[in-house]
Design an enzyme around this catalytic site. Sequence first.
Site, PDB file in Angstrom:
ATOM      1  N   TYR A 121       0.826  -1.210   0.000  1.00  9.32           N
ATOM      2  CA  TYR A 121       0.000   0.000   0.000  1.00  9.32           C
ATOM      3  C   TYR A 121       0.860   1.260   0.000  1.00  9.32           C
ATOM      4  O   TYR A 121       0.355   2.350   0.251  1.00  9.32           O
ATOM      5  CB  TYR A 121      -0.927   0.019   1.218  1.00  9.32           C
ATOM      6  CG  TYR A 121      -2.140  -0.879   1.073  1.00  9.32           C
ATOM      7  CD1 TYR A 121      -2.012  -2.260   1.064  1.00  9.32           C
ATOM      8  CD2 TYR A 121      -3.420  -0.340   0.966  1.00  9.32           C
ATOM      9  CE1 TYR A 121      -3.122  -3.086   0.949  1.00  9.32           C
ATOM     10  CE2 TYR A 121      -4.539  -1.154   0.847  1.00  9.32           C
ATOM     11  CZ  TYR A 121      -4.376  -2.531   0.841  1.00  9.32           C
ATOM     12  OH  TYR A 121      -5.479  -3.342   0.723  1.00  9.32           O
ATOM     13  N   LYS A 167       5.491 -14.198   3.969  1.00  9.00           N
ATOM     14  CA  LYS A 167       5.853 -15.064   2.844  1.00  9.00           C
ATOM     15  C   LYS A 167       7.349 -14.944   2.632  1.00  9.00           C
ATOM     16  O   LYS A 167       7.829 -14.626   1.529  1.00  9.00           O
ATOM     17  CB  LYS A 167       5.043 -14.621   1.594  1.00  9.00           C
ATOM     18  CG  LYS A 167       5.144 -15.557   0.408  1.00  9.00           C
ATOM     19  CD  LYS A 167       4.407 -16.873   0.574  1.00  9.00           C
ATOM     20  CE  LYS A 167       4.600 -17.745  -0.649  1.00  9.00           C
ATOM     21  NZ  LYS A 167       4.004 -19.091  -0.490  1.00  9.00           N
ATOM     22  N   ASP A 200       0.079 -18.479   2.930  1.00  7.09           N
ATOM     23  CA  ASP A 200      -0.758 -19.493   2.266  1.00  7.09           C
ATOM     24  C   ASP A 200      -1.193 -20.570   3.258  1.00  7.09           C
ATOM     25  O   ASP A 200      -2.347 -21.016   3.252  1.00  7.09           O
ATOM     26  CB  ASP A 200      -0.032 -20.095   1.049  1.00  7.09           C
ATOM     27  CG  ASP A 200       1.396 -20.528   1.324  1.00  7.09           C
ATOM     28  OD1 ASP A 200       1.927 -20.203   2.406  1.00  7.09           O
ATOM     29  OD2 ASP A 200       1.983 -21.213   0.462  1.00  7.09           O
ATOM     30  N   ASP A 224      -5.316  -7.330   4.860  1.00  3.65           N
ATOM     31  CA  ASP A 224      -6.538  -6.992   4.127  1.00  3.65           C
ATOM     32  C   ASP A 224      -7.245  -8.272   3.683  1.00  3.65           C
ATOM     33  O   ASP A 224      -8.444  -8.461   3.916  1.00  3.65           O
ATOM     34  CB  ASP A 224      -6.178  -6.122   2.924  1.00  3.65           C
ATOM     35  CG  ASP A 224      -7.390  -5.785   2.080  1.00  3.65           C
ATOM     36  OD1 ASP A 224      -8.426  -5.423   2.674  1.00  3.65           O
ATOM     37  OD2 ASP A 224      -7.308  -5.878   0.848  1.00  3.65           O
ATOM     38  N   ASP A 228     -10.901 -10.317   5.335  1.00  7.02           N
ATOM     39  CA  ASP A 228     -12.110 -10.696   4.590  1.00  7.02           C
ATOM     40  C   ASP A 228     -12.384 -12.190   4.767  1.00  7.02           C
ATOM     41  O   ASP A 228     -13.535 -12.615   4.913  1.00  7.02           O
ATOM     42  CB  ASP A 228     -11.949 -10.384   3.093  1.00  7.02           C
ATOM     43  CG  ASP A 228     -12.660  -9.101   2.701  1.00  7.02           C
ATOM     44  OD1 ASP A 228     -12.474  -8.089   3.417  1.00  7.02           O
ATOM     45  OD2 ASP A 228     -13.405  -9.104   1.697  1.00  7.02           O
TER      46      ASP A 228
HETATM   47  C1  IPM Z   1     -10.322  -2.401   3.816  1.00  2.44           C
HETATM   48  C2  IPM Z   1     -10.576  -2.020   2.386  1.00  2.44           C
HETATM   49  C3  IPM Z   1      -9.585  -0.943   1.946  1.00  2.44           C
HETATM   50  C4  IPM Z   1      -8.195  -1.552   2.005  1.00  2.44           C
HETATM   51  C5  IPM Z   1      -9.843  -0.350   0.557  1.00  2.44           C
HETATM   52  C6  IPM Z   1     -11.240   0.178   0.462  1.00  2.44           C
HETATM   53  C7  IPM Z   1      -8.846   0.687   0.201  1.00  2.44           C
HETATM   54  O1  IPM Z   1     -10.561  -3.135   1.572  1.00  2.44           O
HETATM   55  O2  IPM Z   1     -10.352  -1.539   4.696  1.00  2.44           O
HETATM   56  O3  IPM Z   1     -10.087  -3.596   4.088  1.00  2.44           O
HETATM   57  O4  IPM Z   1      -7.736  -2.161   1.032  1.00  2.44           O
HETATM   58  O5  IPM Z   1      -7.553  -1.401   3.045  1.00  2.44           O
HETATM   59 MN    MN Z   2     -10.406  -5.015   2.677  1.00  2.00          MN
END
Ligand code: IPM
Ligand code: MN
Length: 331
Positions: A121, A167, A200, A224, A228
């Site tokens: 990032y 990794k 992984d 990130d 999820d």
């Molecule tokens: C998160 C989101 C953000 C990220 C995006 C919207 C920039 O996916 O907060 O997890 O990648 O950090």
């Molecule tokens: Mn995210």
Amino acid sequence: MHRICVIPGDGIGPEVMEAALTVLKAMELDMEYYPALAGNACFQKLGTTIPSQTVDQAQQAHATLFGAVTTVPGQNSAILTLRKKLGLYANLRPVKSYPGIDAIYPDLDFLIVRENTEGLYAGWEEYTPVGAQALRVVTRKASQRICEFAFNQALENGFKRVTAVHKANILKKTDGIFRDTFYQVAENYPELEAEDLYVDVTARLLVKNPQHFQVLVTTNLFGDILSDEGAGLVGGLGMVPSANIGDSNALFEPVHGSAPDIAGQGVANPTAMLLSVVMMLHHLKEEKAANKLEKALLIVLKERRFLTPDLGGNSSTLRMAREVQDNLDAL
Ligand code: IPM
Ligand code: MN
């Protein structure tokens, strides 16, 4: 008195924010709210996704509540700009299963500590004659800071194990530094177990045996992705809150985005936003209010009262929030 900067944003952002503020204001805490603009609607109006006035307001607040923004290709990401400008180096994402909620695993409670300022990032990406390339930045300073943060979080929250995720077999230098720094920091926490896993392997274990995990600490993009995955294990993106913490600022936001597919229908799950408010209240040392709000929400989830469609109910965002609010009075 706490000054709270409020950034509703786009899509379902303003919907979950309205729900959260309704409940929060009903608690009658000593707080003042300062609304600020960011995101695509803001861009249409002011020509920027993140006006400097919004950054200033967030900087001057004791905490910022952030809903979600839509980022159109070519636009600056408002949230990434805020994380950077406010120096919010630690992104905490607690993944918890809640009774009453249909989740792949009903018994999870772990914390993802995501490095929030560098990695992939860093914003250095460019086209080359043959394609494109991006730069992955890992500094010893940021690695040490985030690893210390993770170990301290483990101590504060009663976790016994911290897992560094990387990794380093492929990214020998960047993740080599991250892993080595992790073990240097671990020496100062002899009471905690420290281990490291490849990303992984971690992704597979999160599916096969997620109960193993307590605190995970990792670089920006891995954090990130894994958060999820974590949300997917406990009932979906509507369930996971986050805290972005820096030395002098903090911002609280649901892990989910602006969800344009369901925006405007008033059916977004307010849980992640409400849990983000709970994290903010802890940060502001409003422990009593934090515990009360969490309890009121847990009753609504457990008894499956007025839940939104993603949770199998047929209520609206605001109806569910009102149910949480009604429970506050009973506590
Ligand atoms: C998160 C989101 C953000 C990220 C995006 C919207 C920039 O996916 O907060 O997890 O990648 O950090
Ligand atoms: Mn995210």
